[in-house]
Design a protein around this motif. Sequence first.
Motif, mmCIF file in Angstrom:
data_model
loop_
_atom_site.group_PDB
_atom_site.id
_atom_site.type_symbol
_atom_site.label_atom_id
_atom_site.label_comp_id
_atom_site.label_asym_id
_atom_site.label_seq_id
_atom_site.Cartn_x
_atom_site.Cartn_y
_atom_site.Cartn_z
ATOM 1 N N ASN B 366 -8.719 5.602 -1.077
ATOM 2 C CA ASN B 366 -9.128 5.348 -2.392
ATOM 3 C C ASN B 366 -8.458 4.115 -2.911
ATOM 4 O OD1 ASN B 366 -10.791 7.515 -2.235
ATOM 5 N ND2 ASN B 366 -9.500 8.803 -3.441
ATOM 6 N N ILE B 367 -7.148 3.683 -2.515
ATOM 7 C CA ILE B 367 -6.505 2.598 -3.020
ATOM 8 C C ILE B 367 -7.238 1.403 -2.440
ATOM 9 C CG2 ILE B 367 -4.288 1.474 -2.907
ATOM 10 C CD1 ILE B 367 -2.718 4.118 -3.255
ATOM 11 N N ILE B 379 -3.177 -2.155 -7.556
ATOM 12 C CA ILE B 379 -2.002 -1.637 -8.364
ATOM 13 C C ILE B 379 -2.099 -0.538 -9.249
ATOM 14 C CG2 ILE B 379 -0.243 -2.542 -10.191
ATOM 15 C CD1 ILE B 379 -0.355 -4.290 -7.307
ATOM 16 N N VAL B 380 -3.099 -0.291 -10.067
ATOM 17 C CA VAL B 380 -3.222 0.585 -10.771
ATOM 18 C C VAL B 380 -3.506 2.042 -10.145
ATOM 19 C CG1 VAL B 380 -4.702 1.883 -12.693
ATOM 20 C CG2 VAL B 380 -3.883 -0.635 -12.894
ATOM 21 N N ALA B 650 2.030 4.057 -0.301
ATOM 22 C CA ALA B 650 0.819 3.969 -0.084
ATOM 23 C C ALA B 650 0.048 2.460 -0.270
ATOM 24 C CB ALA B 650 0.076 4.830 -1.653
ATOM 25 N N TRP B 651 0.801 1.910 -0.899
ATOM 26 C CA TRP B 651 -0.015 0.238 -0.951
ATOM 27 C C TRP B 651 0.486 -0.158 0.190
ATOM 28 C CZ3 TRP B 651 3.234 -0.172 -5.751
ATOM 29 C CH2 TRP B 651 2.348 0.015 -7.117
ATOM 30 N N VAL B 682 -1.194 -7.806 -2.245
ATOM 31 C CA VAL B 682 -0.796 -7.897 -3.582
ATOM 32 C C VAL B 682 0.030 -6.532 -3.729
ATOM 33 C CG1 VAL B 682 -0.865 -8.054 -6.005
ATOM 34 C CG2 VAL B 682 -2.193 -9.666 -4.448
ATOM 35 N N GLY B 683 -0.828 -5.604 -3.755
ATOM 36 C CA GLY B 683 -0.071 -4.150 -3.745
ATOM 37 C C GLY B 683 1.036 -3.926 -2.705
#
Lengths: 740, 740
Positions: B366-367, B379-380, B650-651, B682-683
């Motif tokens: 999902n990320i 990020i969110v 996760a990022w 970026v994440g």
Amino acid sequence: MLPLELMLAIAIPIIGLALAGYNAASVLGIKPGKRELTDINMLIAEGAKTFLMREYKTILPTGVVLTVLIWAAYYVLFPKPINGLMSGLAALAFALGAIGSAAAGYIGMYVTTRSAAKTAWMARNGMGAALSTSFKAGTVMGLSLASIALLVITILYMAYSSVLPTPLWAEAMAPVAFGASLVSLFIRVAGGIYTKAADWGADIVGKVEAGIPEDDPRNPGVIADNVGDNVGDCAGMASDVYESFIVVLAGALLLAAVFGLSSTLIRLSVMIATLTLISTLVGVQVVRGEVKGKSLASAAMGKLNMALYTTIIVAAILVAIYAFVAFPLMEATAIFISDLLGMITAIVVLYVTEYFTHYTFPPVRNIATQATLSASNVIVAGYSYGLLSAVPTILMVVTALGASYVLGSMYIPPGGVRGGIFGTAIASVGLLSLAGIVISLDSYGPVSDNAGGLVEMTGMEDVREITDSLDAIGNTFKATTKGYAIASAGLAALILFIGFIYEVVERMVQIKGIPLTIQTLTGYFGELTVVDPRIIIGALVGVALVYFFSSSTLSSVGKAAGELVEEIRRQFRSKKILELWPQEKPDYNRAIDIVTSHALRSFLIPGLSAVIIPIVLGLALGWIGLVGLIFGVIIAGFPRALLMANAGGAWDNAKKYIEIEGLVINGQRFGKKSEPHKNAVVGDVVGDPFKDTTGPSLNPLIKVVNTVSIVFAPLIAYVSLINPAAIPIIHIILVVISAL
Amino acid sequence: MLPLELMLAIAIPIIGLALAGYNAASVLGIKPGKRELTDINMLIAEGAKTFLMREYKTILPTGVVLTVLIWAAYYVLFPKPINGLMSGLAALAFALGAIGSAAAGYIGMYVTTRSAAKTAWMARNGMGAALSTSFKAGTVMGLSLASIALLVITILYMAYSSVLPTPLWAEAMAPVAFGASLVSLFIRVAGGIYTKAADWGADIVGKVEAGIPEDDPRNPGVIADNVGDNVGDCAGMASDVYESFIVVLAGALLLAAVFGLSSTLIRLSVMIATLTLISTLVGVQVVRGEVKGKSLASAAMGKLNMALYTTIIVAAILVAIYAFVAFPLMEATAIFISDLLGMITAIVVLYVTEYFTHYTFPPVRNIATQATLSASNVIVAGYSYGLLSAVPTILMVVTALGASYVLGSMYIPPGGVRGGIFGTAIASVGLLSLAGIVISLDSYGPVSDNAGGLVEMTGMEDVREITDSLDAIGNTFKATTKGYAIASAGLAALILFIGFIYEVVERMVQIKGIPLTIQTLTGYFGELTVVDPRIIIGALVGVALVYFFSSSTLSSVGKAAGELVEEIRRQFRSKKILELWPQEKPDYNRAIDIVTSHALRSFLIPGLSAVIIPIVLGLALGWIGLVGLIFGVIIAGFPRALLMANAGGAWDNAKKYIEIEGLVINGQRFGKKSEPHKNAVVGDVVGDPFKDTTGPSLNPLIKVVNTVSIVFAPLIAYVSLINPAAIPIIHIILVVISAL
């Protein structure tokens, strides 16, 4: 004859409401000579009204069910013959708390949303006229909120204490806080999701995909976005601070009643709130007349700050006079210093928040500088400052708490723990009494923000400079007020936390039929030792609740925004608005409707968990586990609210800093649309749900776990006495396991 | 004659060390036939050694000062004539704790850093050979760590209990935990800053500015970066888990001694650790021979998981046999289930971490999908899942804690609070006893990671597939082990927290010369009620400490990276490496040196605050305030560590998912270098300091506040008795204020 204090506590809020009415009439009486201004403004105003009414309609059935539940719980759990009276009054208090919050929100929103066009129009007459118009509109919210809160509490106190003995009247009053909590939780959470989903959704299709400007009327989401600003900064903030005010006043009354304090001390918190409301009525008069100076913006800022300081100084003088007349020297000194500590906390928190979120100070500038490296650096720097920003605020709150406790324990009868806690309650009342002026300053923000938007949409270029300055000042106050709201929520929650504990103990000794002596009290307090695993487990579950709640509010924004994106795309496709404008107009209401219904649906899980988990845990682990849970929620939620609000504010202003002042690195200037600006925008967008959804939602969370617990305290007390041994559920599981 | 338990507790760790030595010799004996492999590998190995030696040199003076301080404090505060012996033994225990940690870290690092070239070379013989080589290297760290920890504790226990009465020997032993804490704090914080500063710095100039690949030998920061991986994942993780293991064992002994338990119960924790070490020696044998199957990666993964499960099953059987032989039926059941609960916690936490950080599961996918929208959405979403990921782990820990407490309170003599807490201590020992196998699995990660890097740098394309698979599995274990380390730190901290409270109470009754009855104990515990403002203030200050510590470790990474960036740019300019390579070679050591010295300097403020603030607060607010502080640090730090580690993981994997599998949206595929990939990067970069600096640094923080407090418990107890009334500092301030 009523005592003088109570006469004042009734008269002053009525005068406050009258002044609010007068200000509302004078702002709403302005007739802008430009039709377009009023037209667009009315779209926003109607949208905001629609949103609020849908919220209220959703709250209504929940409220009715809870009213019945509260009535039933009190009827069953209190002894005859008072149970009939108690249950009726408790249900009534709950309903009044909710209705008062809804009314304050509605009145304030009504005026502020309609005042943007008036402010834009008055800007033609100069900064002075524009400032006083928008500030007057803001005072309608601030004054109504403070007046209604004080009036509700005073009336409940007078009425209930005349028909019930001490401390029963205070227990019957306590549900008023839960009523206010419920409305605030709804508006903060659903409103917070709404406002950022509308913002994200409108931006993704408008700015990013279609390449049209931010406030372009061709965007079907633009009105939803503007409505969102009012919902979050105006109704959300007001319901939140209203709740804290009610919580602190009800908490102080409950503590005073359970402690068996003198009637002068019982009425003291109401009296401090009344005197500070008088000083607020004086303070708001400062913002009028011409604004002069070489910088109009800083002159206007100066006037607004003057309003705040006038209020504080007048309040300090009035409280000092009252305290030294009504109490002996040392007691009066303790009371005065405690009140002052509360007000100093407000000032310190406002400044700390400004330091960490405004670009005239190093933190935001450093974040902006990181934007020359990468978006990731912006995120890490902002997050790191957000964490740091919580530290001074926590230390200030802790100092106020500790100092007022020590003062109270030394000088406020009966001294000791009870005097100490009462001292802290006075400090909290001091902080919250400033709600009237602080919310006036805060509500001025969305008015000037919307005025700026209207000026842009209607092309009134000549007043642009004035509305831009007003908007910038408004943004500062919007950010700093968040700090005030969080500190208020933190202190309010702590007061009610202690109130809850006393309430449960009071209930338990009543059920057991033993007197509440210092020994009994100490014994019960001793059970709440951090060595007890139920306290540790409760606290960890409390932190887990804060994390779950934060996660689900954060993730809701993206989902709700996704639905709005689909709708805007659909309208663009089917109506060809971009090509046929202004013949073909977007359906703004449909966009509002979609975000509203998604926001309300998203509210369900975090909202229900905030209300239900405390009760479930209380029934499973008894009152000790529940005390642990509340403690964990406050300890984790209060700093997290500061982190999220301030990091969000700092990212927002780092972007604005690059837009307005520009970054100069090695002689090269980076402004809007530069690479560093794009990096800063990433931070700004991340900050949106941080500062406008999840951060603010944590305020009602840390209060509602208290207010729901205090309402169901009779039940929790009863269950804890049935099974005082330990952890019923785990016991059962393990007995089953060991039997296998 | 020694009892059988103690003979085993000495013999088994010696066998463990012997196996570690054998494995080390067999891996180090492999001679890669490719000179280049060994050359680059030695650069990394030497760099890592340099880093560790500089760390140790910095720790040394601090360690010496603290040894003297501890000696002096115990000499002054314990009564004659035992004070001479106590102070000497306490200082010795502290030194041994630190030296043991340093030794385990050094041995492990020595082997793992040198094994990358061997693994790369063995990969030519297939997956089986490569896997068993890298895993053998990993077991050197895992087995040495578990063996040394157990040996240190057993020897201290045997020696001290033979010269001092109960519970004095346990009090004299307690500083061993602080010694381990100190080293771990240094390596986690300074090492964490080092590893990410090197990573960021090397990437910014290398990948971004110069456009050369990640592991390009022309980059002067490349060796520093590779050293960093070993420092963080290997030495950092090992010192952290070693610390938790020592803390739990020392804590269990202290509790057992203060509780006056039977000698069999006192030795129980050492016995469980010994039996689990036996099962670890069995478990590590599973990973050998050919790896077959349609997917080599999942077959290899299966073998590694099998090693873990074999260890757990054998341990459960051995502990069950021992428990039912040594204790009566119900007591044995309670002990066995508690131990099992600890091991189940390990499994659950490993799976939860994998679920939230690996891209075979929905969260990471999902990320990744959010990356199609914007970097901000990434990020969110990642942050939101990070928050959520803490919830199941907290609930598992809470369940283990509650269930083992109830079991202990019912069946482990003396029952009640003491039996309950001892039950929880057993569960914690169960969790930590798996340290040997878990760290073996974890250390295998950096070996295969470096092997992959070496294969890339030396162009061994033919074995690329094998090392890539190994690396991917290693990454999974690196991420999941973080969850294990955090849960271990959380439980260890809670055990020692209770230990600290008992220790202070024990000291206070000794000073007062009264017996420690249940009544006295209950009275003292009662003082630790959450109603006391010192507990509330302490807890809030504890949270503020966590926030400050997190903020300063986060912001240090950027600053240290900035210095490396300058250095790399300088080398590129002055030596023209890019143009003249391979004639002109970069100065790798200078780069390592710069990052090391900056990291060590950055360590000062967060490191010192972690050690000094608890003592200062303890002196200012007494033991009650200090208990509040520790509680606040644990409650805030434990979930924050989970949030930061898991969001970071996760990022990281969302980016890897896009790189490896690619995102397919509406039929379009997005892979490496696509817009979504850039957003995911970026994440990933934000996640780096989250998961490798600040997150892991919180583990030693939540333990060190306990270990430093327990060491200075005699002082805190003494001060608390001098001024038992309330809050000395605030008292003084207020007396001054009210005098004015």
